[in-house]
Enzyme design. Structure first.
Site, PDB file in Angstrom:
ATOM      1  N   ASP A  11     -31.987  34.086  31.412  1.00  0.00           N
ATOM      2  CA  ASP A  11     -31.031  33.090  30.906  1.00  0.00           C
ATOM      3  C   ASP A  11     -29.683  33.409  31.557  1.00  0.00           C
ATOM      4  O   ASP A  11     -29.513  34.457  32.191  1.00  0.00           O
ATOM      5  CB  ASP A  11     -30.920  33.208  29.373  1.00  0.00           C
ATOM      6  N   SER A  12     -28.717  32.530  31.327  1.00  0.00           N
ATOM      7  CA  SER A  12     -27.371  32.799  31.820  1.00  0.00           C
ATOM      8  C   SER A  12     -26.713  33.944  31.054  1.00  0.00           C
ATOM      9  O   SER A  12     -25.759  34.537  31.530  1.00  0.00           O
ATOM     10  CB  SER A  12     -26.502  31.552  31.647  1.00  0.00           C
ATOM     11  N   TYR A  43     -23.805  28.436  32.445  1.00  0.00           N
ATOM     12  CA  TYR A  43     -24.463  27.626  33.469  1.00  0.00           C
ATOM     13  C   TYR A  43     -24.214  26.122  33.216  1.00  0.00           C
ATOM     14  O   TYR A  43     -24.273  25.319  34.128  1.00  0.00           O
ATOM     15  CB  TYR A  43     -25.986  27.837  33.417  1.00  0.00           C
ATOM     16  N   GLY A  44     -23.978  25.790  31.960  1.00  0.00           N
ATOM     17  CA  GLY A  44     -24.008  24.386  31.543  1.00  0.00           C
ATOM     18  C   GLY A  44     -22.995  23.494  32.218  1.00  0.00           C
ATOM     19  O   GLY A  44     -23.184  22.284  32.309  1.00  0.00           O
ATOM     20  N   CYS A  74     -33.913  29.293  29.216  1.00  0.00           N
ATOM     21  CA  CYS A  74     -32.625  28.626  29.355  1.00  0.00           C
ATOM     22  C   CYS A  74     -32.921  27.155  29.602  1.00  0.00           C
ATOM     23  O   CYS A  74     -33.595  26.812  30.583  1.00  0.00           O
ATOM     24  CB  CYS A  74     -31.899  29.241  30.556  1.00  0.00           C
ATOM     25  N   ASN A  75     -32.434  26.296  28.719  1.00  0.00           N
ATOM     26  CA  ASN A  75     -32.677  24.862  28.905  1.00  0.00           C
ATOM     27  C   ASN A  75     -32.006  24.345  30.166  1.00  0.00           C
ATOM     28  O   ASN A  75     -32.539  23.487  30.870  1.00  0.00           O
ATOM     29  CB  ASN A  75     -32.151  24.081  27.697  1.00  0.00           C
ATOM     30  N   THR A  76     -30.809  24.874  30.426  1.00  0.00           N
ATOM     31  CA  THR A  76     -30.050  24.399  31.582  1.00  0.00           C
ATOM     32  C   THR A  76     -30.779  24.744  32.879  1.00  0.00           C
ATOM     33  O   THR A  76     -30.953  23.891  33.756  1.00  0.00           O
ATOM     34  CB  THR A  76     -28.643  25.033  31.576  1.00  0.00           C
ATOM     35  N   GLU A 153     -21.440  34.255  23.388  1.00  0.00           N
ATOM     36  CA  GLU A 153     -21.305  35.395  24.305  1.00  0.00           C
ATOM     37  C   GLU A 153     -20.273  36.392  23.788  1.00  0.00           C
ATOM     38  O   GLU A 153     -20.414  37.595  23.984  1.00  0.00           O
ATOM     39  CB  GLU A 153     -20.883  34.914  25.708  1.00  0.00           C
ATOM     40  N   CYS A 185     -30.281  24.427  23.500  1.00  0.00           N
ATOM     41  CA  CYS A 185     -29.683  25.504  24.304  1.00  0.00           C
ATOM     42  C   CYS A 185     -30.045  26.793  23.589  1.00  0.00           C
ATOM     43  O   CYS A 185     -29.916  26.884  22.361  1.00  0.00           O
ATOM     44  CB  CYS A 185     -28.168  25.335  24.376  1.00  0.00           C
ATOM     45  N   THR A 186     -30.500  27.787  24.350  1.00  0.00           N
ATOM     46  CA  THR A 186     -31.037  28.997  23.717  1.00  0.00           C
ATOM     47  C   THR A 186     -29.946  29.885  23.105  1.00  0.00           C
ATOM     48  O   THR A 186     -30.251  30.845  22.402  1.00  0.00           O
ATOM     49  CB  THR A 186     -31.875  29.804  24.720  1.00  0.00           C
ATOM     50  N   HIS A 187     -28.683  29.580  23.375  1.00  0.00           N
ATOM     51  CA  HIS A 187     -27.612  30.321  22.687  1.00  0.00           C
ATOM     52  C   HIS A 187     -27.467  29.859  21.230  1.00  0.00           C
ATOM     53  O   HIS A 187     -27.024  30.631  20.375  1.00  0.00           O
ATOM     54  CB  HIS A 187     -26.266  30.098  23.386  1.00  0.00           C
TER      55      HIS A 187
HETATM   56  N1  DGL Z   1     -28.648  29.275  27.121  1.00  0.00           N
HETATM   57  C1  DGL Z   1     -28.597  28.281  28.103  1.00  0.00           C
HETATM   58  C2  DGL Z   1     -29.339  27.038  27.782  1.00  0.00           C
HETATM   59  O1  DGL Z   1     -30.337  27.115  27.108  1.00  0.00           O
HETATM   60  C3  DGL Z   1     -27.423  28.199  29.003  1.00  0.00           C
HETATM   61  C4  DGL Z   1     -26.112  27.908  28.422  1.00  0.00           C
HETATM   62  C5  DGL Z   1     -25.030  28.021  29.458  1.00  0.00           C
HETATM   63  O2  DGL Z   1     -24.984  29.010  30.167  1.00  0.00           O
HETATM   64  O3  DGL Z   1     -24.231  27.071  29.559  1.00  0.00           O
HETATM   65  O4  DGL Z   1     -28.999  25.968  28.190  1.00  0.00           O
END
Ligand code: DGL
Length: 277
Positions: A11-12, A43-44, A74-76, A153, A185-187
């Protein structure tokens, strides 16, 4: 036969840990290596092509550590790169994330569902194709949430600032009548208690992490490459950011104590990842 090669997860940032914990719970005998690209989080807001290049290099690193399957936690990165990764590494097994539109549509009573995710996730073709395939007559409302990934984060899970961001992003969805909220989003699962406070008990939250872990288990079983009895699982966490900070966050976010957390630093150089010496 038992296959001790690790499952590679990336993931990011710390978002991958919300998928990691489900994989570790469902597959306790598997060795898992998890990489957080904290040098590039978030990453988004990056261009899809850039996220694709980062994802490809991370995949090469995880394969060099002998990963037997790669979970794009990571969805992104899944939206930007999964298709590209499968084409670039045709013999590698990948499991990706996608916003859980299908279960949300199946469960909604009133025909209105909400999805929160990054801008890049909504821009990818994957999201449009999910809506086209599954939404039918259900209204799918989307909401980007700038600042939330950064808050997670920073470990600001429950601060007044984070809560007011959640109010700002989620109240319009609640007022529009959503009865399902997809965490795209996994966060975001790490904000779940605060999210539930804002949306109230009448809106159900959907986190696809356990479905992703089940899919990982299914693929390993089908291929006959699960790790079986007799080994103590080894869990290594890599970050392209600060290893001490990452270790502290892991201890805070996961049901692991310090002695079980091995956080190692990696570094980017000329578009590739190396173990930090
Ligand atoms: N956790 C990530 C996701 O699922 C990335 C979020 C990010 O870095 O913007 O999209």
């Amino acid at each position: 036969m038992s296959d001790p090669r690790p499952i590679g997860v990336f993931d990011s940032g710390v978002g991958g840990l919300s998928v990691w914990r489900e994989i570790a719970r469902q597959l306790p005998r598997e060795n898992i290596i998890c990489l957080a690209d904290q040098a590039h989080v978030p990453y988004g807001s990056r261009r899809l092509a850039e996220v694709r290049a980062l994802s490809e290099s991370i995949t090469r690193f995880l394969l060099a550590q002998e990963a037997k399957i790669i979970v794009v936690a990571c969805n992104t990165a899944s939206a930007a790169a999964l298709h590209h990764l499968r084409r670039t590494f045709p013999s590698v097994l990948f499991v990706g994330m996608e916003p859980a539109i299908k279960p949300a549509v199946e469960r909604t009573d009133n025909g209105v569902v909400g999805v929160i995710a990054t801008q890049a996730t909504f821009q990818g073709k994957l999201f449009a194709s999910l809506v086209e395939r599954y939404a039918g007559n259900v209204r799918v409302l989307t909401q980007t949430c700038p600042g939330l990934v950064e808050a997670v984060e920073a470990g600001a899970l429950n601060t007044p600032e984070t809560k007011s961001l959640l109010q700002k992003y989620l109240t319009p969805l609640v007022e529009a009548g959503v009865d399902q909220l997809v965490l795209g989003c996994t966060h975001y699962p790490f904000l779940r208690p605060s999210i539930e406070q804002v949306i109230g008990a009448s809106v159900a939250v959907i986190d696809p992490a356990s479905a992703v872990a089940r899919q990982t288990a299914r693929v390993l079983t089908q291929r006959g490459i699960k790790a079986n009895q007799g080994q103590k699982a080894c869990r290594v966490f890599y970050t392209s950011g600060d290893a001490a900070n990452f270790a502290a966050m892991i201890e805070r976010l996961l049901p692991l104590s310090g002695k079980d957390v091995e956080a190692r630093a990696v570094r980017w150089r000329a578009g590739r990842i190396y173990l930090a010496s």
